[in-house]
Design a protein around this motif. Structure first.
Motif, PDB file in Angstrom:
ATOM      1  N   GLU A  63       0.813  -1.217   0.000  1.00 34.01           N
ATOM      2  CA  GLU A  63       0.000   0.000   0.000  1.00 34.01           C
ATOM      3  C   GLU A  63       0.847   1.268   0.000  1.00 34.01           C
ATOM      4  OE1 GLU A  63       0.805  -1.018   4.310  1.00 34.01           O
ATOM      5  OE2 GLU A  63       0.391  -2.093   2.452  1.00 34.01           O
ATOM      6  N   ILE A  64       2.144   1.157   0.323  1.00 36.84           N
ATOM      7  CA  ILE A  64       3.031   2.320   0.347  1.00 36.84           C
ATOM      8  C   ILE A  64       3.965   2.243  -0.852  1.00 36.84           C
ATOM      9  CG2 ILE A  64       4.823   3.540   1.639  1.00 36.84           C
ATOM     10  CD1 ILE A  64       3.600   2.510   4.196  1.00 36.84           C
ATOM     11  N   VAL A  65       3.864   3.238  -1.733  1.00 37.34           N
ATOM     12  CA  VAL A  65       4.659   3.264  -2.958  1.00 37.34           C
ATOM     13  C   VAL A  65       5.903   4.110  -2.715  1.00 37.34           C
ATOM     14  CG1 VAL A  65       4.702   3.848  -5.413  1.00 37.34           C
ATOM     15  CG2 VAL A  65       2.588   3.017  -4.355  1.00 37.34           C
ATOM     16  N   GLY A  66       7.073   3.520  -2.900  1.00 37.71           N
ATOM     17  CA  GLY A  66       8.319   4.249  -2.702  1.00 37.71           C
ATOM     18  C   GLY A  66       9.481   3.303  -2.520  1.00 37.71           C
ATOM     19  N   GLN A  67      10.583   3.561  -3.255  1.00 33.48           N
ATOM     20  CA  GLN A  67      11.757   2.702  -3.170  1.00 33.48           C
ATOM     21  C   GLN A  67      13.021   3.466  -2.804  1.00 33.48           C
ATOM     22  OE1 GLN A  67      12.144   0.449  -6.786  1.00 33.48           O
ATOM     23  NE2 GLN A  67      10.095  -0.423  -6.665  1.00 33.48           N
ATOM     24  N   SER A  68      12.892   4.752  -2.504  1.00 38.71           N
ATOM     25  CA  SER A  68      14.067   5.540  -2.140  1.00 38.71           C
ATOM     26  C   SER A  68      14.615   5.069  -0.795  1.00 38.71           C
ATOM     27  CB  SER A  68      13.700   7.023  -2.072  1.00 38.71           C
ATOM     28  OG  SER A  68      12.678   7.239  -1.114  1.00 38.71           O
ATOM     29  N   LYS A  69      15.876   5.379  -0.548  1.00 41.75           N
ATOM     30  CA  LYS A  69      16.514   4.947   0.691  1.00 41.75           C
ATOM     31  C   LYS A  69      15.817   5.529   1.906  1.00 41.75           C
ATOM     32  CE  LYS A  69      21.169   3.981  -1.013  1.00 41.75           C
ATOM     33  NZ  LYS A  69      22.607   4.332  -0.912  1.00 41.75           N
ATOM     34  N   VAL A  70      15.403   6.795   1.802  1.00 38.21           N
ATOM     35  CA  VAL A  70      14.776   7.437   2.951  1.00 38.21           C
ATOM     36  C   VAL A  70      13.439   6.785   3.288  1.00 38.21           C
ATOM     37  CG1 VAL A  70      13.653   9.237   1.557  1.00 38.21           C
ATOM     38  CG2 VAL A  70      14.141   9.666   3.957  1.00 38.21           C
ATOM     39  N   MET A  71      12.691   6.345   2.270  1.00 37.02           N
ATOM     40  CA  MET A  71      11.417   5.680   2.521  1.00 37.02           C
ATOM     41  C   MET A  71      11.625   4.262   3.034  1.00 37.02           C
ATOM     42  SD  MET A  71       8.779   7.461   2.418  1.00 37.02           S
ATOM     43  CE  MET A  71       7.598   6.125   2.529  1.00 37.02           C
ATOM     44  N   ARG A  72      12.664   3.608   2.560  1.00 43.83           N
ATOM     45  CA  ARG A  72      12.947   2.269   3.079  1.00 43.83           C
ATOM     46  C   ARG A  72      13.367   2.342   4.551  1.00 43.83           C
ATOM     47  NH1 ARG A  72      17.204   0.065  -0.729  1.00 43.83           N
ATOM     48  NH2 ARG A  72      17.034   2.008  -1.881  1.00 43.83           N
ATOM     49  N   GLY A  73      13.979   3.466   4.932  1.00 47.20           N
ATOM     50  CA  GLY A  73      14.285   3.681   6.337  1.00 47.20           C
ATOM     51  C   GLY A  73      13.024   3.809   7.169  1.00 47.20           C
ATOM     52  N   VAL A  74      12.012   4.495   6.620  1.00 51.81           N
ATOM     53  CA  VAL A  74      10.726   4.633   7.302  1.00 51.81           C
ATOM     54  C   VAL A  74      10.060   3.271   7.455  1.00 51.81           C
ATOM     55  CG1 VAL A  74       8.384   5.568   7.103  1.00 51.81           C
ATOM     56  CG2 VAL A  74      10.352   7.022   6.583  1.00 51.81           C
ATOM     57  N   LEU A  75      10.086   2.475   6.381  1.00 44.81           N
ATOM     58  CA  LEU A  75       9.463   1.145   6.429  1.00 44.81           C
ATOM     59  C   LEU A  75      10.173   0.244   7.441  1.00 44.81           C
ATOM     60  CD1 LEU A  75       8.830   0.503   2.614  1.00 44.81           C
ATOM     61  CD2 LEU A  75       7.310   1.518   4.311  1.00 44.81           C
ATOM     62  N   SER A  76      11.477   0.413   7.552  1.00 41.77           N
ATOM     63  CA  SER A  76      12.233  -0.360   8.552  1.00 41.77           C
ATOM     64  C   SER A  76      11.797   0.013   9.964  1.00 41.77           C
ATOM     65  CB  SER A  76      13.731  -0.097   8.375  1.00 41.77           C
ATOM     66  OG  SER A  76      14.484  -0.734   9.382  1.00 41.77           O
TER      67      SER A  76
END
Length: 437
Positions: free
Chosen positions: A124-137
């Motif tokens: 449901e969350i679209v984004g592959q940038s490093k900063v967004m992957r940090g949020v998902l982590s």
């Protein structure tokens, strides 16, 4: 009886081997020295022979150990370099030493796997940038707990999506998810909305009503725009969070609840507390695990992906031209993801021949923008930072247009390929996400 097995880690056994070899060498050297001195002759010849043997043995032992350890690593790297996504990176960095080569391949594979993991766990969350992957982590770390979460970020960054993602990966996912927009409810009615009221508690209270805390029992309560909550309500919220109990307006019965609270705001809490508009004790009670959502202008690598995602939901099949993508990448996006979605929906209607061109991106500000991206010459500005931001946007636009092919992007920008590579490394641009699948 089951036989126990013991395993020793390589980073422990290898130093032990060489330490034992050093001790053995010391003992034998000492014995040879005594042996040579006993008849009154110099032990030099004995020590030279022994030293040569130790050097040869150490070399063979080191070679054997390194070969045993590195053989599967080398096999993995060779197989990984055959993959198309890694192959281009290998061609770009030929001639580098083995350590740098291994590091590049492992970084590329790790980056790819983290993107796959993000897509699988958070569709449901679209984004592959490093900063967004940090949020998902961060979401994955806090979701399984019952810790209170405070989500901050500008309007339109997707705070409710993050709140729902926390719910979906928590042990309360089968429970209710109750969302309350604190800014959309009249000041006098917010307390009744949150805690409920008894019949006749105030004019218009024709029947008993359960509050959101009560309805969210065994589930999650999402308090959106909590920075707009009135001070008198803040005191009662703090008491409810501390005790896990509340009372309906006009009632005397204590109601217990088991609720996980996720709050969100686009306001600056430090400023609100300084102005006396938000209780500091409530802020600390909410700010147990903070998650900050970056604005869209700080994750420009995700703009093409988000734009394509919004276009897929349209009735007619349309696509973005390379020129339109460049325009999207240099926009300041004061409205963030919500603004991008609206622009894409409008452009899909205006598109001619199924292709969105820059002229169809109506309502989009290019260049100077609002907020912290606005260029105001009567205020103090950081010229170097502004120029770096422009340079980064142009590089991202060129890489997106060329599908991540750095040779073509360098030609488009009018610079040498090596110069482009240094800039990509400097700005930590995720080239892999721009490569055409």
């Amino acid at each position: 009886m089951k036989k126990r097995q013991y395993f020793i880690r390589l980073n422990i056994i290898v130093p032990i081997i060489f330490s034992c070899l050093s001790i053995l060498t010391l003992i034998v050297t000492y014995r040879l020295t005594l042996y040579g001195l006993a008849p009154g002759q110099a032990p030099f010849s004995y020590l030279v022979i022994w030293g040569g043997f130790v050097v040869l043995f150490s070399f063979l032992a080191g070679w054997l150990i390194s070969r045993t350890i590195l053989k599967p690593v080398e096999a993995f790297v060779r197989e990984a370099e055959k993959l198309p996504a890694v192959q281009q990176m290998v061609e770009e960095h030929k001639g580098r030493d083995e350590i740098a080569r291994y590091t590049q391949v492992f970084t590329q594979i790790t980056d790819f796997l983290s993107k796959v993991d993000a897509r699988e766990l958070f569709p449901e969350i679209v984004g592959q940038s490093k900063v967004m992957r940090g949020v998902l982590s961060q979401i994955m770390k806090v979701a399984p707990t019952d810790v209170t979460v405070l989500i901050t970020g500008e309007s339109g960054t997707g705070k409710e999506l993050v709140a729902r993602a926390i719910l979906n990966h928590s042990k309360r996912r089968q429970g209710p998810f109750i969302a309350v927009n604190c800014a959309a409810i009249a000041q006098g009615l917010l307390e009744s909305e949150l805690f409920g009221h008894e019949k006749g508690a105030f004019t218009g209270a024709l029947s008993q009503k359960k509050g959101k805390f009560e309805l969210a029992d065994k589930g999650t309560l999402f308090l959106d725009e909590i920075g707009d909550m009135p001070l008198e309500t803040q005191a009662k919220i703090l008491r409810a969070l501390e005790n896990g109990t509340c009372e309906r307006v006009g009632g005397s019965q204590t109601i217990s609840f088991d609720v996980r609270v996720v709050a969100a705001t686009n306001k600056d809490f430090v400023e609100l507390i300084t102005k006396g508009q938000f209780r500091e004790d409530l802020y600390h009670r909410l700010n147990v695990f903070p998650i900050h959502l970056p604005p869209l202008r700080h994750r420009r690598e995700d703009i093409p992906i988000l734009a394509e995602h919004f276009l897929e939901s349209q009735e007619t099949e349309v696509r973005l031209s390379a020129e339109a993508i460049q325009v999207l990448l240099v926009s300041p996006w004061p409205g963030n993801v919500r603004e991008l979605r609206n622009i894409m929906e409008r452009a899909a209607v205006l598109a001619e021949g199924g292709v969105i061109r820059p002229k169809h991106l109506t309502g989009l500000t290019v260049g100077e923008g609002d907020g912290d991206d606005e260029l105001a010459l009567d205020e103090e500005i950081d010229l170097d930072a502004r120029l770096e931001d422009v340079e980064r946007s142009l590089i991202v636009a060129a890489l997106t247009r060329t599908g991540g092919v750095q040779v073509r992007a360098a030609e488009l920008l009018g610079i040498k390929e090596r110069s482009l590579w240094h800039r990509i490394k400097k700005y930590e641009i995720d080239v892999a996400s721009m490569r055409q699948k």
